[in-house]
Design a protein around this motif. Structure first.
Motif, PDB file in Angstrom:
ATOM      1  N   UNK A  53       0.867  -1.177   0.000  1.00 28.99           N
ATOM      2  CA  UNK A  53       0.000   0.000   0.000  1.00 28.99           C
ATOM      3  C   UNK A  53       0.906   1.230   0.000  1.00 28.99           C
ATOM      4  N   UNK A  54       0.715   2.088  -1.012  1.00 28.01           N
ATOM      5  CA  UNK A  54       1.584   3.247  -1.162  1.00 28.01           C
ATOM      6  C   UNK A  54       0.885   4.361  -1.930  1.00 28.01           C
ATOM      7  N   UNK A  55       1.294   5.588  -1.643  1.00 30.47           N
ATOM      8  CA  UNK A  55       0.840   6.755  -2.397  1.00 30.47           C
ATOM      9  C   UNK A  55       1.942   7.247  -3.320  1.00 30.47           C
ATOM     10  N   UNK A  86      -6.519  -0.160   5.206  1.00 31.97           N
ATOM     11  CA  UNK A  86      -7.064  -0.213   3.848  1.00 31.97           C
ATOM     12  C   UNK A  86      -6.546  -1.425   3.092  1.00 31.97           C
ATOM     13  N   UNK A  87      -5.298  -1.802   3.303  1.00 33.82           N
ATOM     14  CA  UNK A  87      -4.756  -2.987   2.634  1.00 33.82           C
ATOM     15  C   UNK A  87      -5.398  -4.256   3.177  1.00 33.82           C
ATOM     16  N   UNK A  88      -5.607  -4.328   4.476  1.00 32.45           N
ATOM     17  CA  UNK A  88      -6.211  -5.521   5.074  1.00 32.45           C
ATOM     18  C   UNK A  88      -7.629  -5.761   4.566  1.00 32.45           C
ATOM     19  N   UNK A  94     -10.650 -15.250   6.165  1.00 34.13           N
ATOM     20  CA  UNK A  94     -10.221 -16.628   6.391  1.00 34.13           C
ATOM     21  C   UNK A  94      -8.797 -16.915   5.967  1.00 34.13           C
ATOM     22  N   UNK A  95      -7.970 -15.875   5.894  1.00 30.82           N
ATOM     23  CA  UNK A  95      -6.572 -16.073   5.512  1.00 30.82           C
ATOM     24  C   UNK A  95      -5.639 -15.695   6.655  1.00 30.82           C
ATOM     25  N   UNK A  96      -4.419 -16.174   6.554  1.00 29.15           N
ATOM     26  CA  UNK A  96      -3.370 -15.768   7.491  1.00 29.15           C
ATOM     27  C   UNK A  96      -2.833 -14.415   7.018  1.00 29.15           C
ATOM     28  N   UNK A  97      -2.828 -13.445   7.936  1.00 30.32           N
ATOM     29  CA  UNK A  97      -2.424 -12.078   7.589  1.00 30.32           C
ATOM     30  C   UNK A  97      -1.179 -11.671   8.357  1.00 30.32           C
ATOM     31  N   UNK A  98      -0.379 -10.842   7.707  1.00 31.82           N
ATOM     32  CA  UNK A  98       0.807 -10.298   8.353  1.00 31.82           C
ATOM     33  C   UNK A  98       1.034  -8.887   7.837  1.00 31.82           C
ATOM     34  N   UNK A  99       1.655  -8.068   8.664  1.00 34.69           N
ATOM     35  CA  UNK A  99       2.138  -6.758   8.224  1.00 34.69           C
ATOM     36  C   UNK A  99       3.631  -6.737   8.467  1.00 34.69           C
TER      37      UNK A  99
END
Length: 193
Positions: A53-55, A86-88, A94-99
């Motif tokens: 996620x970037x501007x 916003x990216x999430x 139902x998925x594995x998420x990471x930042x």
């Protein structure tokens, strides 16, 4: 790995012209740090997708076409918390998420793979930076409400939120983010050795 089988890793990248102000590096160097982080994350086993996620239009264009990388463009920078949120929202439920923070230019894909495997044993987890006060990675398993508190003293705030600290060795490239010229020099030396 595709679909919901692997981790969906969000990497927020500030516009290179304003990002990493303490680093004092040229815009091209700041952009290269973020791109190197994304490329390494996309190469890690167990990662289904990297959502950037970037501007920064130049960063978005540079990442176009890299396998397993998808860019969410912001019209203007809205801050780290809103960028992550916003990216999430674009990741399937139902998925594995990471930042993963985007300032790990020496990141080795195998180090991220090992950390994600360890994090997968806990509902929510995080990896502290080398000094142990900051955070480079936060994770959540399917069904878990997302919680993160990036910023100053984030490691202690993540513990307070109930996240488990993943025991990643200090030598791991995942723990060595770049905020200062000295850290950049160290990371550059490590990636070429």
């Amino acid at each position: 790995m595709t679909g919901t089988a692997g981790w969906h890793v969000v990497v927020p990248l500030k516009p290179a012209a304003s990002g990493k102000s303490r680093l004092g590096a040229p815009e091209a160097v700041v952009r290269a740090i973020g791109i190197a982080t994304v490329r390494a994350a996309a190469s890690a086993a167990g990662v289904a997708e990297v959502v950037v996620v970037t501007a920064d239009p130049a960063t978005a264009d540079a990442l176009a076409g890299i396998p397993r990388v998808r860019v969410v463009r912001e019209h203007a920078p809205r801050g780290l918390r809103l960028a992550i949120a916003s990216a999430l929202t674009t990741i399937p439920s139902g998925t594995r998420r990471a930042v993963l923070l985007g300032d790990l230019p020496a990141l080795r894909p195998a180090d991220l793979t090992r950390a994600l495997a360890a994090a997968g044993r806990h509902p929510r987890a995080f990896v502290a930076d080398a000094p142990g006060t900051g955070t480079t990675l936060v994770t959540a398993l399917p069904g878990m409400v997302w919680r993160s508190a990036f910023g100053r003293a984030s490691a202690s705030r993540h513990r307070a939120l109930g996240l488990v600290a993943v025991p990643v060795p200090l030598r791991s490239s995942l723990r060595h983010d770049v905020d200062t010229p000295r850290q950049l020099a160290r990371a550059t030396a490590a990636s070429t050795s």
